[in-house]
Design a protein around this motif. Structure first.
Motif, PDB file in Angstrom:
ATOM      1  N   GLU A 203      -6.003  -0.800  -3.747  1.00  0.00           N
ATOM      2  CA  GLU A 203      -5.494   0.450  -3.909  1.00  0.00           C
ATOM      3  C   GLU A 203      -3.869   0.593  -2.835  1.00  0.00           C
ATOM      4  O   GLU A 203      -5.101   0.680  -1.862  1.00  0.00           O
ATOM      5  CB  GLU A 203      -5.528   1.643  -4.562  1.00  0.00           C
ATOM      6  N   GLU A 205      -1.283   2.099  -0.426  1.00  0.00           N
ATOM      7  CA  GLU A 205      -0.387   3.791  -0.015  1.00  0.00           C
ATOM      8  C   GLU A 205       0.843   3.437   0.788  1.00  0.00           C
ATOM      9  O   GLU A 205       0.215   2.857   2.287  1.00  0.00           O
ATOM     10  CB  GLU A 205      -0.544   4.841  -1.117  1.00  0.00           C
ATOM     11  N   TYR A 207       3.933   4.575   2.983  1.00  0.00           N
ATOM     12  CA  TYR A 207       5.269   5.904   3.682  1.00  0.00           C
ATOM     13  C   TYR A 207       6.733   4.989   4.458  1.00  0.00           C
ATOM     14  O   TYR A 207       5.510   5.213   5.215  1.00  0.00           O
ATOM     15  CB  TYR A 207       4.901   6.606   3.439  1.00  0.00           C
ATOM     16  N   THR A 223       8.551   1.901  -3.964  1.00  0.00           N
ATOM     17  CA  THR A 223       7.364   1.660  -5.085  1.00  0.00           C
ATOM     18  C   THR A 223       6.559   1.550  -4.655  1.00  0.00           C
ATOM     19  O   THR A 223       6.218   0.383  -3.373  1.00  0.00           O
ATOM     20  CB  THR A 223       7.296   1.584  -6.589  1.00  0.00           C
ATOM     21  N   SER A 224       4.744   2.441  -4.116  1.00  0.00           N
ATOM     22  CA  SER A 224       4.036   1.254  -3.096  1.00  0.00           C
ATOM     23  C   SER A 224       3.509   0.070  -4.065  1.00  0.00           C
ATOM     24  O   SER A 224       3.579   0.020  -5.401  1.00  0.00           O
ATOM     25  CB  SER A 224       2.739   2.681  -3.254  1.00  0.00           C
ATOM     26  N   GLU A 226       1.379  -2.601  -5.776  1.00  0.00           N
ATOM     27  CA  GLU A 226       0.539  -3.128  -6.857  1.00  0.00           C
ATOM     28  C   GLU A 226      -0.179  -4.199  -6.754  1.00  0.00           C
ATOM     29  O   GLU A 226       0.597  -5.117  -6.433  1.00  0.00           O
ATOM     30  CB  GLU A 226       0.757  -2.415  -8.159  1.00  0.00           C
ATOM     31  N   TYR A 233      -0.320  -7.658  -2.683  1.00  0.00           N
ATOM     32  CA  TYR A 233       0.345  -6.729  -3.196  1.00  0.00           C
ATOM     33  C   TYR A 233       2.024  -6.824  -3.923  1.00  0.00           C
ATOM     34  O   TYR A 233       2.487  -6.946  -2.548  1.00  0.00           O
ATOM     35  CB  TYR A 233      -0.113  -5.726  -2.292  1.00  0.00           C
ATOM     36  N   ALA A 249       0.257   2.858   6.304  1.00  0.00           N
ATOM     37  CA  ALA A 249      -0.459   2.010   4.933  1.00  0.00           C
ATOM     38  C   ALA A 249      -1.300   2.203   4.585  1.00  0.00           C
ATOM     39  O   ALA A 249      -2.546   2.599   5.767  1.00  0.00           O
ATOM     40  CB  ALA A 249      -0.307  -0.503   5.022  1.00  0.00           C
ATOM     41  N   THR A 250      -1.907   2.912   3.488  1.00  0.00           N
ATOM     42  CA  THR A 250      -3.430   3.314   3.493  1.00  0.00           C
ATOM     43  C   THR A 250      -3.809   2.249   2.050  1.00  0.00           C
ATOM     44  O   THR A 250      -3.672   2.201   1.291  1.00  0.00           O
ATOM     45  CB  THR A 250      -3.327   4.981   3.070  1.00  0.00           C
ATOM     46  N   LYS A 252      -7.182   2.459  -0.094  1.00  0.00           N
ATOM     47  CA  LYS A 252      -7.994   2.324  -0.631  1.00  0.00           C
ATOM     48  C   LYS A 252      -8.917   1.270  -1.989  1.00  0.00           C
ATOM     49  O   LYS A 252      -8.249   0.392  -3.003  1.00  0.00           O
ATOM     50  CB  LYS A 252      -8.522   3.461  -1.838  1.00  0.00           C
ATOM     51  N   THR A 257     -11.586   5.326   0.696  1.00  0.00           N
ATOM     52  CA  THR A 257     -10.517   5.648   1.671  1.00  0.00           C
ATOM     53  C   THR A 257     -10.161   4.739   2.789  1.00  0.00           C
ATOM     54  O   THR A 257     -10.747   6.027   4.095  1.00  0.00           O
ATOM     55  CB  THR A 257      -9.096   7.016   1.175  1.00  0.00           C
ATOM     56  N   GLU A 260      -5.515   5.217   7.815  1.00  0.00           N
ATOM     57  CA  GLU A 260      -4.019   4.840   7.668  1.00  0.00           C
ATOM     58  C   GLU A 260      -3.656   3.816   8.556  1.00  0.00           C
ATOM     59  O   GLU A 260      -4.337   4.068  10.504  1.00  0.00           O
ATOM     60  CB  GLU A 260      -3.112   5.951   8.044  1.00  0.00           C
TER      61      GLU A 260
END
Length: 270
Positions: A203, A205, A207, A223-224, A226, A233, A249-250, A252, A257, A260
């Motif tokens: 995953e 994520e 921001y 949209t993050s 996928e 991704y 960007a984080t 997981k 996790t 960042e």
């Protein structure tokens, strides 16, 4: 009257020839496909010249490489090309994430592959790309191509609590612009100094943020990414204005996790 009939017949034949000629889409005047490339380097092997080109000078992060083989100025299309990028750091050597070359879909005069350089050339070490090229006559060319790699903002890395390292590559857009942008990353890890497999089904994520100074700032629509195939991704980001942006960007992986990381870059107005 006979003259007029002959003249009419000749005119009709001429028009027919012109029409048929205009329908010939295989005219030799059609331009050959061309790529807008810069030369990275070239080396000689026996009577052959092996050239390496790219869309721009090589940088850390993802680079599309284009290989061409010539003999006495004539193009030679290889049967296959196998490569291994290597960083020589003096007391140790390592490779980097990369793909093997295949015939370029954009221009079949080249073989092409992607390489993700994980560090820049300089005081720490130097890059070269070992190659083995099989020609149509079954002759094999073996050598290496020295290359220079500059640093860029498009690559970052992060480690987990067990010191396992993950490389996050900003793949697209290479130059963000205002408005909507398709956003693509690649994620790799390191199993050994020669093995950098893609990380699938993680995953990621993100921001995006623009600092306006004085403690104020804002994000924008996004949209993050996928997970796609082979460690890709994909998401999207719609920049509301030009200027300097950051995108955190984080990652997981499984139940872990990671810390960042940050990309900082410029968005151009379009």
């Amino acid at each position: 009257m006979k003259f007029l009939r002959w003249a009419g017949t000749l005119t009709a034949l001429a028009l027919l020839i012109i029409t048929l000629s205009s329908c010939d889409t295989t005219s030799s005047s059609d331009p050959e496909p061309e790529l807008d490339l810069v030369t990275i380097g070239s080396v000689a092997s026996d009577d052959y010249t092996i050239s390496l080109e790219s869309n721009s000078p090589l940088q850390t992060g993802a680079n599309q490489l284009y290989w061409k083989v010539e003999r006495d100025g004539d193009l030679v299309i290889p049967e296959s090309i196998t490569i291994t990028p290597m960083m020589d750091m003096g007391d140790m050597m390592h490779s980097t994430p990369f793909q093997q070359p295949e015939v370029a879909t954009e221009d079949d005069r080249y073989f092409s592959n992607m390489a993700v350089f994980i560090m820049a050339s300089g005081m720490m070490g130097s890059w070269s790309i070992e190659f083995e090229i099989t020609l149509p006559n079954q002759e094999v060319l073996i050598g290496e191509m020295p290359v220079e790699v500059d640093s860029s903002w498009r690559l970052t890395s992060v480690r987990d609590n067990n010191d396992k390292i993950y490389f996050i590559t900003w793949l697209h857009p290479r130059q963000p612009v205002t408005g909507n942008n398709t956003l693509r990353f690649m994620v790799h890890t390191r199993d050994s100094m020669m093995s950098f497999p893609p990380v699938e089904n993680a995953e990621l994520e993100i921001y995006p943020y623009m600092d306006m100074g004085g403690g104020s700032g804002h994000s924008t629509e996004f949209t993050s990414p996928e997970a796609q195939e082979a460690g890709y991704y994909e998401g999207s980001i719609n920049y509301s204005m030009s200027g300097t942006w950051t995108t955190s960007a984080t990652l997981k992986v499984g139940d872990v996790t990671l810390p960042e990381v940050m990309f900082e870059y410029s968005v151009q107005a379009q």
